[in-house]
Write a protein that holds these residues in place. Structure first.
Motif, PDB file in Angstrom:
ATOM      1  N   MET A 153      54.585 -24.541   5.043  1.00 15.55           N
ATOM      2  CA  MET A 153      55.179 -25.535   5.923  1.00 15.55           C
ATOM      3  C   MET A 153      56.674 -25.262   6.055  1.00 15.55           C
ATOM      4  N   VAL A 154      57.289 -25.773   7.096  1.00 13.46           N
ATOM      5  CA  VAL A 154      58.741 -25.654   7.255  1.00 13.46           C
ATOM      6  C   VAL A 154      59.403 -26.643   6.296  1.00 13.46           C
ATOM      7  N   ALA A 155      60.217 -26.132   5.400  1.00 12.54           N
ATOM      8  CA  ALA A 155      60.854 -26.982   4.393  1.00 12.54           C
ATOM      9  C   ALA A 155      62.009 -27.778   4.993  1.00 12.54           C
ATOM     10  N   SER A 162      55.363 -28.401  11.227  1.00 11.31           N
ATOM     11  CA  SER A 162      54.463 -27.924  10.168  1.00 11.31           C
ATOM     12  C   SER A 162      53.029 -28.377  10.413  1.00 11.31           C
ATOM     13  N   PHE A 163      52.844 -29.633  10.713  1.00 12.99           N
ATOM     14  CA  PHE A 163      51.480 -30.129  10.888  1.00 12.99           C
ATOM     15  C   PHE A 163      50.863 -29.670  12.209  1.00 12.99           C
ATOM     16  N   GLU A 164      51.691 -29.400  13.192  1.00 11.33           N
ATOM     17  CA  GLU A 164      51.146 -28.806  14.409  1.00 11.33           C
ATOM     18  C   GLU A 164      50.575 -27.423  14.111  1.00 11.33           C
ATOM     19  N   ARG A 189      57.220 -39.973   5.136  1.00 12.42           N
ATOM     20  CA  ARG A 189      56.605 -39.476   6.368  1.00 12.42           C
ATOM     21  C   ARG A 189      55.559 -38.408   6.051  1.00 12.42           C
ATOM     22  N   LEU A 190      55.840 -37.546   5.100  1.00 15.65           N
ATOM     23  CA  LEU A 190      54.872 -36.530   4.691  1.00 15.65           C
ATOM     24  C   LEU A 190      53.585 -37.179   4.210  1.00 15.65           C
TER      25      LEU A 190
END
Length: 439
Positions: A170-172, A195-197, A231-232
């Motif tokens: 994922m993008v940190a 990241s989720f996309e 949010r995560l």
């Protein structure tokens, strides 16, 4: 018995020791022989100020008397026990750990290393959800066993061939060097949306979990912005994924709260602990809810090792919790961290090469840059500062982005400091520091 010289010990190490140490390929000194509090001593008699807390496992101080007393008592009663049966120390430790965990996390499985605990947490997540795919931010460190390494994106992949599948980066939330060239809070957590996309696009429909550190240690002492963790969690649960927090470097009082997630009001599905959990003795745990434990055990889940619940290790864990609670480690961590971070901030006001000061409590870091406008990593200066401090008896970590490989992608401009719980202002400084340019 004659005292072994450093030269003789290193000669024997070259002959007999397998060279697979993190960040150290050559066989060289120092060779440590003893330690107490914030200091360790090598075989030459030189004393070192240990701002790495050993391998981040001695945050309570080397040879804390409460821990050593518990170990000695265990040696006189029961060191090892049948892992299929309970022992007194194991039950007591599970109860004590539940008492400090966020509400609802009360079922603990004990193991030996941080990698073990993270592997177990991932297996539990897969068993519970029926999924397989797991993700972690691209600066994460979760250990160097197979699945843990596949989710360790801070480095250490080179030379290991194909890693287990189903692991996604994922993008940190690295705000100082945002990969998406965004600025918080205007970005509105664009790193998570991106990241989720990507995860959704790659998924085969079997997502299981996200595992993350609440503050990224080995990846560069990178602290997510406020609200990122919450949010995560929301985005994980929207997809039926569990949230696992690897609090092995951040939990049990180290950042000024009992767990790093407490500061965000987030209760994850699982927490893993290790490092100073045993006060220097190897023990780790994954703790989850009764509902998750019930479902995975009923479906046949089994995970244990020969020494997973050894009374000696569990006694050390109990003693560590005695210290953490009895000496109010969160309050002490806040005080030490505030004072040390204040000193680092004062240096940053004087020297432009300190681009960023970050971290909390007993986990702090600086990032060195050539100038604050370009933010180009000052690798040569980072190496020089590290060497100078090391030569004058101060131990800490250089942190990196990427692993060392044929393209030499490592960066040496990040420095991580882990002062121990008993650290005071009475710290000797030997010799002049390198002369950086003023801001």
């Amino acid at each position: 018995m004659a005292k072994d010289s450093e030269a003789d010990l290193l000669a024997r190490a070259r002959r007999y020791s397998f060279r697979a140490r993190m960040d150290k390929g050559e066989v060289a000194g120092p060779v440590f022989v003893s330690g107490q509090g914030s200091e360790v001593e090598d075989v030459t008699g030189k004393r070192w100020l240990d701002f790495n807390s050993g391998q981040m496992c001695a945050a309570l101080g080397h040879n804390h008397p409460t821990v050593t007393a518990a170990i000695k008592q265990a040696c006189d009663t029961l060191i090892h026990s049948h892992s299929s049966y309970f022992n007194v120390q194991e039950i007591r430790l599970a109860e004590r750990l539940a008492g400090v965990m966020p509400a609802g996390l009360e079922k603990s499985l004990f193991l030996q290393s941080g990698s073990d605990a993270n592997e177990a947490a991932l297996m539990i997540a897969r068993q519970y959800t029926g999924g397989y795919e797991v993700a972690s931010p691209h600066v994460s460190f979760h250990g160097l066993s197979d699945t843990a390494r596949s989710l360790t994106f801070a480095g250490w992949h080179a030379g290991h061939g194909a890693l287990p599948g189903g692991s996604y980066a994922m993008v940190a939330p690295y705000c100082y060097r945002c990969p998406l060239r965004q600025t918080f809070p205007a970005c509105n957590y664009a790193c998570l949306d991106t990241s989720f996309e990507l995860i959704d696009a790659q998924s085969t429909g079997r997502p299981a979990a996200v595992i993350t550190e609440p503050l990224f240690s080995a990846g560069g002492v990178i602290e997510p912005p406020p609200g990122w963790l919450k949010r995560l969690q929301e985005m994980c649960h929207q997809r039926g994924m569990l949230l696992i927090l690897d609090e092995e470097q951040t939990g049990l009082g180290k950042l000024g709260t009992m767990f790093a997630c407490d500061a965000e009001g987030v209760v994850p599905d699982m927490i893993t602990v290790a490092k100073h959990f045993g006060g220097g003795i190897s023990i780790s745990a994954v703790t989850t809810s009764a509902a998750i434990e019930e479902k995975v055990v009923e479906s046949g889940f089994i995970n244990t090792h020969s020494h997973s619940n050894d009374p000696l290790a569990c006694a050390a864990g109990i003693a560590s919790l005695d210290v953490i609670e009895g000496e109010d480690m969160p309050a002490k961590a806040r005080a030490i961290g505030d004072r040390f971070k204040g000193h680092l901030g004062a240096l940053a006001q004087r020297y432009e090469q300190i681009g960023d000061v970050r971290g909390r409590g007993l986990l702090l870091g600086i990032e060195l840059v050539e100038d604050r406008h370009s933010r180009k990593p000052a690798d040569a200066l980072g190496q020089a500062v590290y060497r100078h401090c090391f030569e004058h008896g101060l131990i800490f970590s250089q942190r990196r982005q990427g692993s060392e490989d044929g393209e030499k992608k490592s960066r040496d401009a990040g420095h991580e400091f882990l002062p121990l719980l008993g650290t005071t202002d009475a710290v000797p400084v030997s010799g002049p520091l390198p002369a950086p340019q003023p801001a």
